[in-house]
Enzyme design. Sequence first.
Site, PDB file in Angstrom:
ATOM      1  N   LYS A 173       0.828  -1.204   0.000  1.00 59.62           N
ATOM      2  CA  LYS A 173       0.000   0.000   0.000  1.00 59.62           C
ATOM      3  C   LYS A 173       0.866   1.259   0.000  1.00 59.62           C
ATOM      4  O   LYS A 173       0.632   2.186  -0.784  1.00 59.62           O
ATOM      5  CB  LYS A 173      -0.931   0.016   1.216  1.00 59.62           C
ATOM      6  N   ASP A 229      -6.809   1.250   0.943  1.00 60.36           N
ATOM      7  CA  ASP A 229      -6.853   1.355   2.397  1.00 60.36           C
ATOM      8  C   ASP A 229      -8.259   0.955   2.860  1.00 60.36           C
ATOM      9  O   ASP A 229      -9.054   0.435   2.079  1.00 60.36           O
ATOM     10  CB  ASP A 229      -6.496   2.777   2.854  1.00 60.36           C
TER      11      ASP A 229
END
Length: 213
Positions: free
Chosen positions: A123, A141
Amino acid sequence: MKALTKKEITAFYGALAAAMPEPKGELHYVNPYTLLVAVVLSAQATDKGVNKATGPLFAIADTPQAMVDLGEEVVREYIKTIGLFNTKAKNVIALSRQLIEQYGGEVPENREALETLPGVGRKTANVVLNIAFGHPTIAVDTHIFRIGNRTGLAMGKTVRAVEDRLEKITPKEFTLHAHHWLILHGRYVCKARKPDCGLCVVREWCHYPEKTA
Protein backbone atom coordinates in the site's frame (compact mmCIF):
# COMPACT_ATOMS: atom_id res chain seq x y z
CA MET A 1 -25.14 -7.50 -4.48
CA LYS A 2 -24.50 -7.07 -8.18
CA ALA A 3 -21.32 -5.47 -9.42
CA LEU A 4 -21.49 -2.20 -11.31
CA THR A 5 -21.66 -2.51 -15.07
CA LYS A 6 -18.98 -1.03 -17.32
CA LYS A 7 -21.29 1.88 -18.14
CA GLU A 8 -22.02 2.50 -14.47
CA ILE A 9 -18.31 2.39 -13.59
CA THR A 10 -17.51 5.06 -16.18
CA ALA A 11 -20.35 7.24 -14.89
CA PHE A 12 -19.26 6.63 -11.27
CA TYR A 13 -15.72 7.86 -11.92
CA GLY A 14 -16.96 10.66 -14.15
CA ALA A 15 -19.04 12.05 -11.31
CA LEU A 16 -16.10 11.90 -8.88
CA ALA A 17 -13.87 13.59 -11.46
CA ALA A 18 -16.39 16.37 -12.02
CA ALA A 19 -16.66 16.96 -8.27
CA MET A 20 -12.88 16.85 -7.68
CA PRO A 21 -11.01 17.71 -10.91
CA GLU A 22 -7.60 17.87 -9.20
CA PRO A 23 -7.72 15.67 -6.08
CA LYS A 24 -4.77 15.90 -3.71
CA GLY A 25 -3.54 13.68 -0.92
CA GLU A 26 -3.73 15.21 2.53
CA LEU A 27 -0.28 14.24 3.79
CA HIS A 28 2.22 17.11 3.69
CA TYR A 29 5.60 16.50 2.06
CA VAL A 30 8.32 18.38 0.20
CA ASN A 31 9.88 15.67 -1.98
CA PRO A 32 9.57 11.92 -2.71
CA TYR A 33 11.62 11.06 0.39
CA THR A 34 9.47 13.03 2.82
CA LEU A 35 6.35 11.62 1.13
CA LEU A 36 7.69 8.11 1.75
CA VAL A 37 8.38 8.88 5.41
CA ALA A 38 4.97 10.50 5.86
CA VAL A 39 3.17 7.49 4.39
CA VAL A 40 5.15 5.09 6.61
CA LEU A 41 4.19 7.19 9.64
CA SER A 42 0.53 7.31 8.61
CA ALA A 43 -0.12 3.62 9.30
CA GLN A 44 -2.82 3.44 11.99
CA ALA A 45 -2.70 7.23 12.34
CA THR A 46 -4.58 10.18 10.87
CA ASP A 47 -3.09 12.38 8.17
CA LYS A 48 -3.75 15.39 10.39
CA GLY A 49 -1.79 13.85 13.25
CA VAL A 50 1.09 12.90 10.97
CA ASN A 51 1.25 16.40 9.44
CA LYS A 52 1.42 17.97 12.90
CA ALA A 53 4.47 15.86 13.74
CA THR A 54 6.26 15.95 10.38
CA GLY A 55 6.04 19.72 9.86
CA PRO A 56 8.81 20.45 12.38
CA LEU A 57 10.67 17.22 11.51
CA PHE A 58 10.84 17.84 7.76
CA ALA A 59 11.93 21.44 8.40
CA ILE A 60 15.27 20.09 9.66
CA ALA A 61 15.47 16.69 7.92
CA ASP A 62 14.15 16.35 4.39
CA THR A 63 16.79 13.94 3.06
CA PRO A 64 17.83 10.43 4.16
CA GLN A 65 21.24 11.67 5.32
CA ALA A 66 19.77 14.50 7.39
CA MET A 67 17.37 12.03 9.01
CA VAL A 68 20.13 9.56 9.82
CA ASP A 69 22.21 12.40 11.25
CA LEU A 70 19.36 13.25 13.61
CA GLY A 71 19.32 9.71 14.97
CA GLU A 72 16.52 7.47 16.15
CA GLU A 73 16.14 9.07 19.57
CA VAL A 74 15.57 12.55 18.15
CA VAL A 75 13.20 11.26 15.45
CA ARG A 76 11.26 9.42 18.12
CA GLU A 77 10.84 12.65 20.07
CA TYR A 78 9.42 14.41 17.02
CA ILE A 79 6.89 11.68 16.22
CA LYS A 80 5.92 10.62 19.76
CA THR A 81 2.34 11.85 19.26
CA ILE A 82 1.84 9.26 16.48
CA GLY A 83 0.77 5.70 17.23
CA LEU A 84 3.51 3.04 17.21
CA PHE A 85 6.13 5.81 17.26
CA ASN A 86 8.92 3.60 18.63
CA THR A 87 8.72 1.12 15.76
CA LYS A 88 8.17 3.87 13.22
CA ALA A 89 11.25 5.80 14.38
CA LYS A 90 13.33 2.64 13.94
CA ASN A 91 11.89 2.10 10.47
CA VAL A 92 12.46 5.71 9.37
CA ILE A 93 16.13 5.54 10.31
CA ALA A 94 16.55 2.06 8.81
CA LEU A 95 14.89 2.91 5.51
CA SER A 96 16.90 6.14 5.31
CA ARG A 97 20.14 4.18 5.72
CA GLN A 98 19.04 1.71 3.08
CA LEU A 99 18.23 4.52 0.65
CA ILE A 100 21.71 5.96 1.20
CA GLU A 101 23.52 2.64 0.90
CA GLN A 102 21.58 1.12 -1.99
CA TYR A 103 20.00 3.97 -3.94
CA GLY A 104 22.30 6.96 -3.56
CA GLY A 105 19.87 8.67 -1.22
CA GLU A 106 17.07 8.66 -3.80
CA VAL A 107 13.66 7.02 -3.53
CA PRO A 108 13.49 4.23 -6.14
CA GLU A 109 10.72 4.42 -8.73
CA ASN A 110 10.12 0.71 -8.45
CA ARG A 111 7.58 -1.24 -6.42
CA GLU A 112 9.81 -4.21 -5.67
CA ALA A 113 12.63 -1.96 -4.47
CA LEU A 114 10.28 0.12 -2.33
CA GLU A 115 8.86 -2.97 -0.66
CA THR A 116 12.32 -4.00 0.55
CA LEU A 117 12.49 -0.85 2.72
CA PRO A 118 11.66 -1.22 6.44
CA GLY A 119 8.05 -0.30 7.19
CA VAL A 120 7.06 -0.21 3.51
CA GLY A 121 4.40 -2.58 2.24
CA ARG A 122 2.44 -2.75 -0.99
CA LYS A 123 0.00 0.00 0.00
CA THR A 124 2.79 2.45 0.92
CA ALA A 125 4.68 1.62 -2.27
CA ASN A 126 1.53 2.24 -4.33
CA VAL A 127 0.95 5.64 -2.70
CA VAL A 128 4.54 6.75 -3.36
CA LEU A 129 4.51 5.49 -6.96
CA ASN A 130 1.22 7.30 -7.60
CA ILE A 131 1.88 10.63 -5.92
CA ALA A 132 5.63 11.04 -6.36
CA PHE A 133 6.07 9.45 -9.77
CA GLY A 134 2.64 9.58 -11.42
CA HIS A 135 2.12 5.83 -11.77
CA PRO A 136 -1.53 4.72 -12.15
CA THR A 137 -1.42 2.64 -8.96
CA ILE A 138 -4.34 2.27 -6.55
CA ALA A 139 -3.42 1.91 -2.89
CA VAL A 140 -6.33 0.19 -1.17
CA ASP A 141 -6.85 1.35 2.40
CA THR A 142 -9.88 0.79 4.64
CA HIS A 143 -11.82 3.55 2.87
CA ILE A 144 -11.30 2.14 -0.62
CA PHE A 145 -11.92 -1.42 0.57
CA ARG A 146 -15.22 -0.28 2.06
CA ILE A 147 -16.31 1.70 -1.01
CA GLY A 148 -15.38 -1.09 -3.40
CA ASN A 149 -17.54 -3.57 -1.54
CA ARG A 150 -20.34 -1.25 -0.40
CA THR A 151 -21.07 0.30 -3.81
CA GLY A 152 -20.40 -2.72 -6.00
CA LEU A 153 -17.56 -0.90 -7.77
CA ALA A 154 -14.93 -3.50 -6.94
CA MET A 155 -15.93 -6.25 -4.56
CA GLY A 156 -13.43 -8.57 -2.91
CA LYS A 157 -12.78 -10.37 0.35
CA THR A 158 -9.23 -9.06 0.67
CA VAL A 159 -7.45 -5.76 0.11
CA ARG A 160 -5.43 -7.30 -2.72
CA ALA A 161 -8.57 -8.67 -4.38
CA VAL A 162 -10.15 -5.21 -4.36
CA GLU A 163 -6.92 -3.65 -5.69
CA ASP A 164 -6.70 -6.17 -8.52
CA ARG A 165 -10.35 -5.63 -9.38
CA LEU A 166 -9.98 -1.84 -9.40
CA GLU A 167 -6.95 -2.02 -11.67
CA LYS A 168 -8.93 -4.22 -14.03
CA ILE A 169 -12.16 -2.22 -14.19
CA THR A 170 -11.02 1.41 -13.81
CA PRO A 171 -11.10 3.19 -17.21
CA LYS A 172 -7.65 4.34 -18.27
CA GLU A 173 -8.56 8.03 -18.21
CA PHE A 174 -9.36 7.77 -14.50
CA THR A 175 -6.50 5.58 -13.23
CA LEU A 176 -4.10 8.35 -12.19
CA HIS A 177 -6.52 9.99 -9.75
CA ALA A 178 -8.71 7.00 -8.82
CA HIS A 179 -6.77 6.45 -5.61
CA HIS A 180 -7.42 9.98 -4.34
CA TRP A 181 -11.03 10.21 -5.47
CA LEU A 182 -11.96 7.02 -3.67
CA ILE A 183 -10.04 7.76 -0.46
CA LEU A 184 -11.45 11.28 -0.14
CA HIS A 185 -14.95 10.09 -0.96
CA GLY A 186 -14.67 7.39 1.70
CA ARG A 187 -13.19 9.75 4.26
CA TYR A 188 -15.77 12.53 3.93
CA VAL A 189 -18.92 11.09 2.33
CA CYS A 190 -19.11 7.29 2.21
CA LYS A 191 -18.12 7.00 5.86
CA ALA A 192 -17.94 3.73 7.74
CA ARG A 193 -20.69 4.09 10.33
CA LYS A 194 -23.18 6.21 8.45
CA PRO A 195 -22.58 7.26 4.85
CA ASP A 196 -23.87 10.69 3.83
CA CYS A 197 -25.78 9.38 0.84
CA GLY A 198 -27.70 12.64 0.49
CA LEU A 199 -24.41 14.40 -0.34
CA CYS A 200 -23.07 11.62 -2.57
CA VAL A 201 -22.28 12.46 -6.20
CA VAL A 202 -22.22 8.76 -7.18
CA ARG A 203 -25.47 7.81 -5.45
CA GLU A 204 -27.20 7.21 -8.78
CA TRP A 205 -24.84 4.34 -9.66
CA CYS A 206 -24.13 2.95 -6.19
CA HIS A 207 -25.70 -0.45 -5.49
CA TYR A 208 -25.66 -0.11 -1.69
CA PRO A 209 -29.14 -1.27 -0.59
CA GLU A 210 -29.25 0.70 2.68
CA LYS A 211 -28.71 4.26 1.47
CA THR A 212 -29.33 6.98 4.03
CA ALA A 213 -31.74 9.83 3.31
